[in-house]
Design a protein around this motif. Structure first.
Motif, PDB file in Angstrom:
ATOM      1  N   HIS A 125      10.788 -42.813 -31.149  1.00 56.93           N
ATOM      2  CA  HIS A 125      11.239 -44.041 -30.503  1.00 56.93           C
ATOM      3  C   HIS A 125      11.991 -43.693 -29.221  1.00 56.93           C
ATOM      4  CE1 HIS A 125      11.179 -46.567 -34.475  1.00 56.93           C
ATOM      5  NE2 HIS A 125       9.972 -46.336 -33.985  1.00 56.93           N
ATOM      6  N   HIS A 126      11.615 -44.351 -28.125  1.00 56.89           N
ATOM      7  CA  HIS A 126      12.235 -44.065 -26.828  1.00 56.89           C
ATOM      8  C   HIS A 126      12.829 -45.330 -26.221  1.00 56.89           C
ATOM      9  CE1 HIS A 126      11.012 -39.832 -25.984  1.00 56.89           C
ATOM     10  NE2 HIS A 126      10.148 -40.108 -26.952  1.00 56.89           N
ATOM     11  N   LEU A 127      14.061 -45.190 -25.702  1.00 54.26           N
ATOM     12  CA  LEU A 127      14.775 -46.287 -25.070  1.00 54.26           C
ATOM     13  C   LEU A 127      14.981 -45.999 -23.594  1.00 54.26           C
ATOM     14  CD1 LEU A 127      16.592 -48.893 -25.189  1.00 54.26           C
ATOM     15  CD2 LEU A 127      18.502 -47.347 -25.663  1.00 54.26           C
ATOM     16  N   PHE A 128      14.607 -46.949 -22.736  1.00 56.58           N
ATOM     17  CA  PHE A 128      14.860 -46.872 -21.296  1.00 56.58           C
ATOM     18  C   PHE A 128      15.903 -47.934 -20.957  1.00 56.58           C
ATOM     19  CE2 PHE A 128      10.850 -44.882 -21.903  1.00 56.58           C
ATOM     20  CZ  PHE A 128      10.737 -43.917 -20.908  1.00 56.58           C
ATOM     21  N   LEU A 129      17.008 -47.484 -20.378  1.00 59.38           N
ATOM     22  CA  LEU A 129      18.118 -48.383 -20.098  1.00 59.38           C
ATOM     23  C   LEU A 129      18.454 -48.328 -18.606  1.00 59.38           C
ATOM     24  CD1 LEU A 129      20.297 -50.269 -21.304  1.00 59.38           C
ATOM     25  CD2 LEU A 129      21.734 -48.246 -21.604  1.00 59.38           C
ATOM     26  N   TYR A 130      18.151 -49.410 -17.905  1.00 56.16           N
ATOM     27  CA  TYR A 130      18.420 -49.461 -16.458  1.00 56.16           C
ATOM     28  C   TYR A 130      19.833 -49.963 -16.202  1.00 56.16           C
ATOM     29  CZ  TYR A 130      13.745 -48.398 -14.760  1.00 56.16           C
ATOM     30  OH  TYR A 130      12.569 -47.756 -14.442  1.00 56.16           O
ATOM     31  N   GLN A 131      20.538 -49.268 -15.307  1.00 55.43           N
ATOM     32  CA  GLN A 131      21.877 -49.670 -14.898  1.00 55.43           C
ATOM     33  C   GLN A 131      21.885 -49.816 -13.376  1.00 55.43           C
ATOM     34  OE1 GLN A 131      24.812 -46.945 -16.424  1.00 55.43           O
ATOM     35  NE2 GLN A 131      24.145 -47.194 -18.548  1.00 55.43           N
TER      36      GLN A 131
ATOM     37  N   LYS B 234      19.303 -34.850 -10.267  1.00 54.27           N
ATOM     38  CA  LYS B 234      19.072 -36.168 -10.861  1.00 54.27           C
ATOM     39  C   LYS B 234      19.129 -36.094 -12.380  1.00 54.27           C
ATOM     40  CE  LYS B 234      14.909 -37.945 -10.818  1.00 54.27           C
ATOM     41  NZ  LYS B 234      13.662 -38.617 -10.390  1.00 54.27           N
ATOM     42  N   MET B 235      18.564 -35.041 -12.965  1.00 51.60           N
ATOM     43  CA  MET B 235      18.595 -34.871 -14.416  1.00 51.60           C
ATOM     44  C   MET B 235      20.015 -34.663 -14.922  1.00 51.60           C
ATOM     45  SD  MET B 235      15.148 -32.507 -14.732  1.00 51.60           S
ATOM     46  CE  MET B 235      15.155 -32.325 -16.521  1.00 51.60           C
ATOM     47  N   ASP B 236      20.836 -33.955 -14.136  1.00 51.89           N
ATOM     48  CA  ASP B 236      22.247 -33.761 -14.501  1.00 51.89           C
ATOM     49  C   ASP B 236      22.961 -35.107 -14.587  1.00 51.89           C
ATOM     50  OD1 ASP B 236      21.934 -31.045 -14.589  1.00 51.89           O
ATOM     51  OD2 ASP B 236      22.901 -30.646 -12.653  1.00 51.89           O
ATOM     52  N   LYS B 237      22.705 -35.962 -13.601  1.00 49.44           N
ATOM     53  CA  LYS B 237      23.344 -37.271 -13.571  1.00 49.44           C
ATOM     54  C   LYS B 237      22.914 -38.109 -14.764  1.00 49.44           C
ATOM     55  CE  LYS B 237      25.741 -40.714 -11.941  1.00 49.44           C
ATOM     56  NZ  LYS B 237      27.225 -40.703 -12.078  1.00 49.44           N
ATOM     57  N   GLU B 238      21.638 -38.065 -15.073  1.00 51.91           N
ATOM     58  CA  GLU B 238      21.148 -38.833 -16.218  1.00 51.91           C
ATOM     59  C   GLU B 238      21.784 -38.336 -17.511  1.00 51.91           C
ATOM     60  OE1 GLU B 238      17.114 -40.238 -18.589  1.00 51.91           O
ATOM     61  OE2 GLU B 238      16.944 -38.725 -17.021  1.00 51.91           O
ATOM     62  N   ASP B 239      21.894 -37.031 -17.669  1.00 55.12           N
ATOM     63  CA  ASP B 239      22.536 -36.473 -18.870  1.00 55.12           C
ATOM     64  C   ASP B 239      23.986 -36.943 -18.985  1.00 55.12           C
ATOM     65  OD1 ASP B 239      20.293 -35.175 -19.720  1.00 55.12           O
ATOM     66  OD2 ASP B 239      20.884 -33.192 -18.963  1.00 55.12           O
ATOM     67  N   ASP B 240      24.705 -36.948 -17.857  1.00 54.18           N
ATOM     68  CA  ASP B 240      26.093 -37.413 -17.855  1.00 54.18           C
ATOM     69  C   ASP B 240      26.179 -38.867 -18.320  1.00 54.18           C
ATOM     70  OD1 ASP B 240      26.938 -34.969 -16.922  1.00 54.18           O
ATOM     71  OD2 ASP B 240      27.087 -35.607 -14.827  1.00 54.18           O
TER      72      ASP B 240
ATOM     73  N   ASP C 173      17.630 -37.079 -26.390  1.00 56.09           N
ATOM     74  CA  ASP C 173      16.251 -36.854 -25.956  1.00 56.09           C
ATOM     75  C   ASP C 173      15.403 -38.121 -26.047  1.00 56.09           C
ATOM     76  OD1 ASP C 173      16.722 -34.178 -25.427  1.00 56.09           O
ATOM     77  OD2 ASP C 173      16.156 -33.517 -27.435  1.00 56.09           O
ATOM     78  N   GLN C 174      15.894 -39.126 -26.768  1.00 57.80           N
ATOM     79  CA  GLN C 174      15.141 -40.372 -26.929  1.00 57.80           C
ATOM     80  C   GLN C 174      15.609 -41.460 -25.967  1.00 57.80           C
ATOM     81  OE1 GLN C 174      15.836 -39.717 -31.547  1.00 57.80           O
ATOM     82  NE2 GLN C 174      14.697 -41.602 -31.222  1.00 57.80           N
ATOM     83  N   ILE C 175      16.728 -41.212 -25.293  1.00 55.25           N
ATOM     84  CA  ILE C 175      17.287 -42.200 -24.371  1.00 55.25           C
ATOM     85  C   ILE C 175      17.054 -41.759 -22.930  1.00 55.25           C
ATOM     86  CG2 ILE C 175      19.402 -43.350 -23.600  1.00 55.25           C
ATOM     87  CD1 ILE C 175      20.506 -42.962 -26.419  1.00 55.25           C
ATOM     88  N   HIS C 176      16.648 -42.683 -22.096  1.00 54.12           N
ATOM     89  CA  HIS C 176      16.386 -42.385 -20.684  1.00 54.12           C
ATOM     90  C   HIS C 176      17.097 -43.428 -19.823  1.00 54.12           C
ATOM     91  CE1 HIS C 176      13.319 -39.828 -22.431  1.00 54.12           C
ATOM     92  NE2 HIS C 176      12.844 -40.892 -23.058  1.00 54.12           N
ATOM     93  N   ILE C 177      17.905 -42.944 -18.888  1.00 53.90           N
ATOM     94  CA  ILE C 177      18.612 -43.830 -17.962  1.00 53.90           C
ATOM     95  C   ILE C 177      18.132 -43.491 -16.544  1.00 53.90           C
ATOM     96  CG2 ILE C 177      20.867 -44.586 -17.112  1.00 53.90           C
ATOM     97  CD1 ILE C 177      22.071 -43.777 -19.768  1.00 53.90           C
TER      98      ILE C 177
END
Length: 344
Positions: free
Chosen positions: A253-259, A273-279, A297-301
């Motif tokens: 299951h994967h979640l994409f959360l736009y801010q 960019k990946m560092d920022k997303e991890d933070d 690993d299932q969450i993507h911002i």
């Protein structure tokens, strides 16, 4: 799942602060309401979330009748105001639907792009581009998202999938309230009627439990969920917990959360960019009280990218036509709340 950020991207003026501008100026026959409006006006920065702010402010009320009087008074004004915003956007949409539909469809089928090639490959296998396998949940009272979604299905000669409006719609008693009584700062308990009026889960159970059941079904049967313009704050704690449980149930299951605050950031390298997303993901789990780091690993911002750029598309079209004067009129015309769950 889509919230008010979608309407804001349409150029509509639908934030609580937009509503307050007119609300606090209207005189009332009630001394309680007039004082309520003065207090909002004097501390408006702390009222960005009306429901949670009212739950905190409720400590000033003598009983639940005063709480409900203020909540209902604002609800009536808000509904009238949002109806006006919806009518304005409906007119803009009718004049520009062909141009705007392309941006909507691009966003609907490509929301996962721009995170990494690994994510692209995972999503391509799920037939995200097949809109027939997409369903929607809206947290908005307005139907701006519905206009686009219904048109997409109409164009492919299919009946539009029903959009579940968890908080109701303007024509059918929009729900204002909090998630549970523990969030309420009062010295008095809520009666059965008070709970039904100011606790959203209780209202839904009494008024339309079927829409809750359908929403939970859509979430449970999705492999991918995209949240856009939706904070999943304390007033929607029930649905935040639904998503957390859904993530825990299956590693696929994967979640994409736009801010919005992350959409305009410029990065020099992909790893930056990946560092920022991890933070941001770690911060999100901390805010949600989640200790299971495997969910990272299932969450993507997505960072440095936005979708559903409806107002921007309108302005680009006007600029190309050299009709600069119309841009400000478009910009001052639009804003809402919605939600989308791709059920794949």
């Amino acid at each position: 799942m889509i919230g008010n950020g979608f309407d804001l991207n349409c150029g509509m003026k639908t934030s609580y602060k937009d509503v307050y501008r007119g609300y606090v100026k209207e005189k009332s026959d009630s001394n309680l309401i007039n004082q309520f409006k003065k207090d909002i006006s004097a501390d408006i920065d702390n009222w960005s979330d009306f429901e949670m702010a009212l739950a905190k402010y409720a400590g000033k009320f003598r009983d639940e009748n005063e709480l409900l009087e203020c909540c209902r008074d604002f609800n009536v004004y808000m509904s009238k105001y949002l109806n006006g915003e919806m009518e304005k956007f409906q007119n803009i949409y009718n004049l520009n639907k062909d141009k705007l539909r392309t941006e909507f469809l691009r966003s609907l089928t490509g929301f996962y792009k721009g995170v990494s090639h690994n994510v692209d490959n995972i999503m391509k296998e799920r037939e995200i581009a097949n809109v027939l396998r997409t369903s929607a949940i809206s947290f908005n009272y307005t139907r701006a998202f519905d206009l686009f979604f219904s048109d997409i299905y109409k164009n492919i000669e299919m009946n539009a999938n029903e959009i579940i409006h968890l908080h109701g719609v303007l024509s059918d008693d929009p729900v204002l309230g909090i998630d549970n009584e523990n969030q309420l700062n009062t010295t008095f308990p809520l009666s059965k009627r008070g709970k039904r009026s100011f606790l959203k889960p209780v209202f839904n159970e009494n008024y339309d439990s079927e829409r809750v059941r359908r929403a939970k079904f859509q979430i449970a049967n999705s492999s991918t969920i995209c949240c856009f313009g939706l904070s999943m704050g304390e007033s929607d704690l029930t649905w935040r917990n639904e998503i957390i449980n859904w993530l825990n149930e299956n590693i696929d299951h994967h979640l994409f959360l736009y801010q919005y605050k992350l959409s305009s950031i410029i990065f020099r390298t992909a790893d930056e960019k990946m560092d920022k997303e991890d933070d941001e993901k770690e911060k999100l789990l901390a805010e949600w009280g989640v200790t299971n780091e495997e969910l990272l690993d299932q969450i993507h911002i997505p960072c440095g990218r936005n979708i559903f750029n409806i107002e921007k598309k309108l302005m680009e079209e006007k600029t190309q036509q050299g009709d600069i004067d119309d841009i400000s009129s478009i910009k001052n015309t639009t804003n809402i709340i919605a939600s989308m769950v791709p059920a794949l």
